[in-house]
Scaffold this motif. Structure first.
Motif, PDB file in Angstrom:
ATOM      1  N   ILE A  19      50.394   9.709  47.156  1.00  0.00           N
ATOM      2  CA  ILE A  19      51.749   9.864  47.058  1.00  0.00           C
ATOM      3  C   ILE A  19      52.512   9.089  48.241  1.00  0.00           C
ATOM      4  N   ALA A  20      53.350   8.227  48.033  1.00  0.00           N
ATOM      5  CA  ALA A  20      54.110   7.239  48.919  1.00  0.00           C
ATOM      6  C   ALA A  20      55.768   7.730  48.611  1.00  0.00           C
ATOM      7  N   ALA A  21      56.374   7.622  49.822  1.00  0.00           N
ATOM      8  CA  ALA A  21      57.890   8.042  49.510  1.00  0.00           C
ATOM      9  C   ALA A  21      58.555   6.756  50.750  1.00  0.00           C
ATOM     10  N   LEU A  22      59.872   6.931  50.743  1.00  0.00           N
ATOM     11  CA  LEU A  22      60.616   6.151  52.043  1.00  0.00           C
ATOM     12  C   LEU A  22      60.786   7.496  52.781  1.00  0.00           C
ATOM     13  N   ALA A  23      61.026   7.179  53.889  1.00  0.00           N
ATOM     14  CA  ALA A  23      61.451   8.155  55.104  1.00  0.00           C
ATOM     15  C   ALA A  23      62.163   7.484  56.266  1.00  0.00           C
ATOM     16  N   GLY A  24      63.268   8.246  56.567  1.00  0.00           N
ATOM     17  CA  GLY A  24      63.877   7.750  57.455  1.00  0.00           C
ATOM     18  C   GLY A  24      63.508   8.254  58.888  1.00  0.00           C
ATOM     19  N   LEU A  25      63.874   7.466  60.026  1.00  0.00           N
ATOM     20  CA  LEU A  25      63.510   7.772  61.289  1.00  0.00           C
ATOM     21  C   LEU A  25      64.478   7.482  62.270  1.00  0.00           C
ATOM     22  N   PRO A  26      64.773   8.423  63.210  1.00  0.00           N
ATOM     23  CA  PRO A  26      66.041   8.300  64.084  1.00  0.00           C
ATOM     24  C   PRO A  26      65.894   6.817  64.896  1.00  0.00           C
ATOM     25  N   GLY A  27      66.959   5.903  64.870  1.00  0.00           N
ATOM     26  CA  GLY A  27      67.051   4.677  65.581  1.00  0.00           C
ATOM     27  C   GLY A  27      65.931   3.549  65.287  1.00  0.00           C
ATOM     28  N   GLN A  28      65.464   3.870  63.998  1.00  0.00           N
ATOM     29  CA  GLN A  28      64.590   2.907  63.322  1.00  0.00           C
ATOM     30  C   GLN A  28      65.010   2.734  62.106  1.00  0.00           C
ATOM     31  N   ASN A  29      64.539   1.526  61.309  1.00  0.00           N
ATOM     32  CA  ASN A  29      64.707   1.216  59.987  1.00  0.00           C
ATOM     33  C   ASN A  29      63.767   2.068  59.201  1.00  0.00           C
ATOM     34  N   ARG A  53      65.310  -3.483  56.212  1.00  0.00           N
ATOM     35  CA  ARG A  53      65.412  -2.173  55.706  1.00  0.00           C
ATOM     36  C   ARG A  53      64.646  -2.065  54.408  1.00  0.00           C
ATOM     37  N   PHE A  54      63.615  -1.189  54.274  1.00  0.00           N
ATOM     38  CA  PHE A  54      63.073  -0.811  53.167  1.00  0.00           C
ATOM     39  C   PHE A  54      63.995  -0.057  52.180  1.00  0.00           C
ATOM     40  N   THR A  55      64.143  -0.581  50.803  1.00  0.00           N
ATOM     41  CA  THR A  55      65.016  -0.236  50.181  1.00  0.00           C
ATOM     42  C   THR A  55      64.555   0.348  48.654  1.00  0.00           C
ATOM     43  N   GLY A  56      63.336   0.163  48.482  1.00  0.00           N
ATOM     44  CA  GLY A  56      62.543   0.849  47.225  1.00  0.00           C
ATOM     45  C   GLY A  56      61.029   0.149  47.217  1.00  0.00           C
ATOM     46  N   PHE A  57      60.321   0.854  46.429  1.00  0.00           N
ATOM     47  CA  PHE A  57      58.898   0.236  46.113  1.00  0.00           C
ATOM     48  C   PHE A  57      58.459   1.166  44.837  1.00  0.00           C
ATOM     49  N   SER A  58      57.514   0.392  44.400  1.00  0.00           N
ATOM     50  CA  SER A  58      56.436   1.178  43.370  1.00  0.00           C
ATOM     51  C   SER A  58      55.194   0.987  43.455  1.00  0.00           C
ATOM     52  N   PHE A  59      54.499   1.565  42.873  1.00  0.00           N
ATOM     53  CA  PHE A  59      52.897   1.353  42.759  1.00  0.00           C
ATOM     54  C   PHE A  59      52.713   0.355  41.847  1.00  0.00           C
ATOM     55  N   ARG A 601      72.430   2.380  50.492  1.00  0.00           N
ATOM     56  CA  ARG A 601      70.928   2.209  50.967  1.00  0.00           C
ATOM     57  C   ARG A 601      70.868   0.961  51.800  1.00  0.00           C
ATOM     58  N   GLN A 602      71.853  -0.053  51.882  1.00  0.00           N
ATOM     59  CA  GLN A 602      71.854  -1.023  52.734  1.00  0.00           C
ATOM     60  C   GLN A 602      72.869  -0.911  53.925  1.00  0.00           C
ATOM     61  N   MET A 603      73.083   0.190  54.085  1.00  0.00           N
ATOM     62  CA  MET A 603      74.103   0.519  55.316  1.00  0.00           C
ATOM     63  C   MET A 603      72.993   1.138  56.442  1.00  0.00           C
ATOM     64  N   TYR A 604      73.511   0.702  57.639  1.00  0.00           N
ATOM     65  CA  TYR A 604      72.923   1.394  59.116  1.00  0.00           C
ATOM     66  C   TYR A 604      73.622   2.683  59.246  1.00  0.00           C
ATOM     67  N   PRO A 605      73.025   3.745  59.691  1.00  0.00           N
ATOM     68  CA  PRO A 605      73.738   4.819  60.207  1.00  0.00           C
ATOM     69  C   PRO A 605      75.157   4.616  60.803  1.00  0.00           C
ATOM     70  N   GLU A 606      75.133   3.609  61.401  1.00  0.00           N
ATOM     71  CA  GLU A 606      76.540   3.401  62.471  1.00  0.00           C
ATOM     72  C   GLU A 606      77.475   3.064  61.308  1.00  0.00           C
ATOM     73  N   HIS A 607      77.222   2.513  60.257  1.00  0.00           N
ATOM     74  CA  HIS A 607      78.339   2.079  59.297  1.00  0.00           C
ATOM     75  C   HIS A 607      78.744   3.355  58.674  1.00  0.00           C
ATOM     76  N   LYS A 608      77.747   4.291  58.359  1.00  0.00           N
ATOM     77  CA  LYS A 608      78.263   5.479  57.673  1.00  0.00           C
ATOM     78  C   LYS A 608      79.091   6.344  58.635  1.00  0.00           C
ATOM     79  N   GLU A 609      78.529   6.481  59.881  1.00  0.00           N
ATOM     80  CA  GLU A 609      79.183   7.276  60.957  1.00  0.00           C
ATOM     81  C   GLU A 609      80.549   6.903  61.033  1.00  0.00           C
ATOM     82  N   GLN A 610      80.884   5.348  60.898  1.00  0.00           N
ATOM     83  CA  GLN A 610      82.269   5.128  61.245  1.00  0.00           C
ATOM     84  C   GLN A 610      82.911   5.348  60.266  1.00  0.00           C
TER      85      GLN A 610
END
Length: 645
Positions: A19-29, A53-59, A601-610
């Motif tokens: 099983i694969a998934a995208l995951a967010g990490l603080p301060g990283q892509n 920034r990884f935005t998607g994937f498929s097997f 999905r193309q935004m950095y956290p600081e964009h959304k925070e603003q």
């Protein structure tokens, strides 16, 4: 709310072993995480990128992923996020860039728009079919997943599309759009294999502007029939069967009196790609959330187990290893989408959630409501309420009407990944998300009812939703506002300009995120696809906010990313300049956010925070009667390099 999502876009390999998934990490892509289903107690492997920034994937194969990524690229007025694609091993040890040719393409018609997996080719060990979309047409290439070698497999013109291929890679369906006497017509073609001649299917021919749905979802293994979704003669899309020999569409196999049939699946749990046998396995329809009817008894048994284990949620599952490994997702308006592995139909193992650490009781519940408009039309919509709200005890609430983007889209009763409905609901607001006329997936009448009604009847639908909630004793008529993003940002702009006329006295303020405001510009410059401009661009007309900015009475905030080429920043810049000219006394603010794109999905956290901070600041200080009672604790307004205007 500003941070990257926790875990999302989970997928299970064809053999069910990973099983694969995208995951967010603080301060990283964001990273890709991969678990072994043999032992879910082991930490997953993960890999990412410092610059993209990884935005998607498929097997694409059991041990290979197609990974897509974006990064912002400065190019003056054309600054945008650039797309890349690569074939990656599931442990991240190897990457093969399959998009490197983009740097060599200088002609606009050859510029790559996107990459998609066309077919996995399960019978071939090292090859898959990839679809590369360009302005000049679509190219299908056969890609070696070990070397990255691409060999042209098929090519279309800019007026053609490949629609379906079988498990052996035979492209059996395509469409072609041609004009005659000013009328564009879509023709559909069939062939039994790649060496056969294309044969037109006259019964599936339709004028483009009729917008009749003819979506093929399966050519039967015997090549005699094609399953299609269609609404040619009905308001709601039905599942029907087209007979190739007689060129006829049979009666509906499945229909719903309230919703569109949205999909159908074929095969069995042991033959999920329906290569050997292709019985009808499942039918789904676009209800408040997607609902399905299962024809396979194993699937029904799995659903019954999951419904008991995850009550009050909308459940989806993907069966692998003949039922030994099942990827499950569960969601609800107050349940962030959460992923599980159901092991051997006995053990449910939690993988992760879109938003970790939230008890559903602390988030706002939602209900599906259907309200009448002034002309008697019915508008189905999610309505969020604050956690623990009781109308008899708590009385009337401040209201946010939040129309979706598109407008050819819809809102449903799954968790909203923007977090916006919960941002308002957990602060004591009712949130109405109207599926106004122009919305899709809820019948042809609702969809086409929005044609050339931007800012007019489409806007009346939003006003009427607010008035209906006042009549229900839920909304406080003196504390109502509109917030929207993309087309929703246009709707908020329309609320602002109509505050001096048709909607006078209704709204306390309006907030437009990344709006497309200028109707003339939208109708002549709709999207990157010429045919899409023909289909949708001609429906864009109505009441143009850009021509009525002097009528703005209520406080109005616009925010926009300067890397937004989808609803181009020029809309907001032009509106801001004109507001300063024609309405200098208005309470108005425009903020441009550096390097922010259109899509979340193309935004950095600081964009959304603003921009989340901007929204809450506007509600606290510039939203009439709402501001008199609403204050956001600890609010600190963040600034950008491009100051508020």
């Amino acid at each position: 709310m500003a941070r990257d999502w926790g875990v999302w876009n989970a997928r299970i390999s064809p053999d069910g072993k990973h099983i694969a998934a995208l995951a967010g990490l603080p301060g990283q892509n964001p990273v890709v995480r991969v678990w072994s289903t043999d032992d879910m107690s082991k930490p997953p492997t993960q890999f990412g990128s410092k610059t993209m920034r990884f935005t998607g994937f498929s097997f694409v194969k059991n041990a290979k992923l197609l990974v897509t990524a974006n990064q912002p690229v400065s190019a003056g007025a054309d600054s945008n996020w650039q797309n890349r694609a690569a074939i990656a091993s599931i442990d991240g040890s190897s990457f093969i860039d399959i998009s490197n040719e983009e740097a060599m393409n200088t002609r606009d018609e050859d510029r790559i728009i996107g990459y998609d997996l066309f077919h996995r080719l399960p019978n071939e060990e090292d090859s898959v079919l990839m679809m590369i979309s360009r302005f000049s047409g679509t190219e299908i290439v056969k890609v070696n997943v070990k070397t990255g070698r691409k060999d042209r497999y098929a090519r279309t013109g800019d007026n053609e599309s490949f629609l379906w291929s079988d498990g052996l890679g035979n492209i059996k369906l395509k469409s072609q759009t041609r004009a005659s006497n000013g009328i564009y017509t879509t023709y559909r073609y069939f062939r039994e294999n790649n060496k056969a001649e294309w044969k037109e299917l006259p019964a599936l021919r339709n004028p483009l502007n009729d917008r009749a749905n003819f979506t093929p979802i399966r050519v039967t293994n015997d090549n005699k029939s094609i399953y299609i979704l269609t609404d040619r003669t009905t308001n709601y899309a039905v599942l029907a069967k087209y007979d190739v020999a007689t060129d006829t569409v049979g009666p509906p196999i499945a229909a719903n009196t309230e919703f569109d049939i949205s999909d159908a699946g074929f095969g069995t749990p042991s033959d999920f790609e329906a290569i050997k046998n292709d019985p009808l396995r499942v039918i789904c329809w676009s209800g408040p959330s997607e609902e399905c009817q299962f024809y396979d008894p194993d699937d029904q048994h799995i659903y019954d187990l999951l419904e008991k284990a995850l009550p009050g949620t909308n459940i989806n599952f993907t069966v692998r290893s003949d039922g030994a490994n099942i990827l499950v997702s569960a969601t609800a308006p107050n349940v962030p989408t959460t992923y599980f592995l159901l092991k051997d139909k006995r053990k449910l193992i939690r993988i992760g959630s879109l938003l970790e650490g939230w008890d559903r009781d602390k988030l706002g519940p939602a209900e599906w409501v259907v309200y009448p408009t002034r002309d008697g039309f019915k508008i189905p919509s999610p309505l969020y309420l604050p956690p623990g709200y009781d109308k008899d005890r708590d009385g009337r609430l401040p209201l946010v009407v939040m129309p979706h983007g598109g407008p050819w889209a819809r809102d449903d009763m799954d968790f909203d990944a923007s977090f916006w409905p919960q941002m308002f609901a957990t602060r004591g607001f009712a949130v109405l998300m109207p599926n106004y006329r122009g919305s899709t997936g809820l019948g042809k009448a609702l969809w086409k009812g929005g044609d050339k009604q931007w800012g007019a009847i489409m806007q009346d639908d939003k006003d009427d939703g607010a008035k209906w909630l006042v009549e229900q004793g839920i909304a406080d008529p003196n504390r109502m506002m509109m917030y929207g993003y993309s087309y929703g940002g246009f709707a908020a702009a329309a609320a602002a300009v109509r505050s001096g006329g048709r909607s006078a006295g209704l709204w306390q303020c309006a907030i437009s995120g990344a709006p497309a405001i200028d109707l003339e510009r939208i109708s002549t410059d709709w999207g990157e696809d010429r045919l899409q401009r023909i289909i949708q661009g001609v429906t864009v007309a109505g009441y143009d906010p850009m021509k009525h900015l002097e009528d703005v009475i209520i406080p109005w905030l616009i925010f926009h990313g300067d890397y937004d080429r989808q609803a181009d920043t020029i809309h907001s810049r032009t509106a801001a300049a004109r507001m300063r000219q024609v309405n200098p006394g208005a309470t108005f603010k425009y903020v441009e956010i550096p390097r922010m794109s259109h899509q979340l999905r193309q935004m950095y956290p600081e964009h959304k925070e603003q921009f989340l901070t901007l929204i809450l600041d506007w509600m606290s200080n510039n939203c009439g009667n709402i501001s008199a009672q609403f204050k956001e604790p600890g609010l600190k307004l963040s600034g950008g390099k491009k100051a508020a205007k």
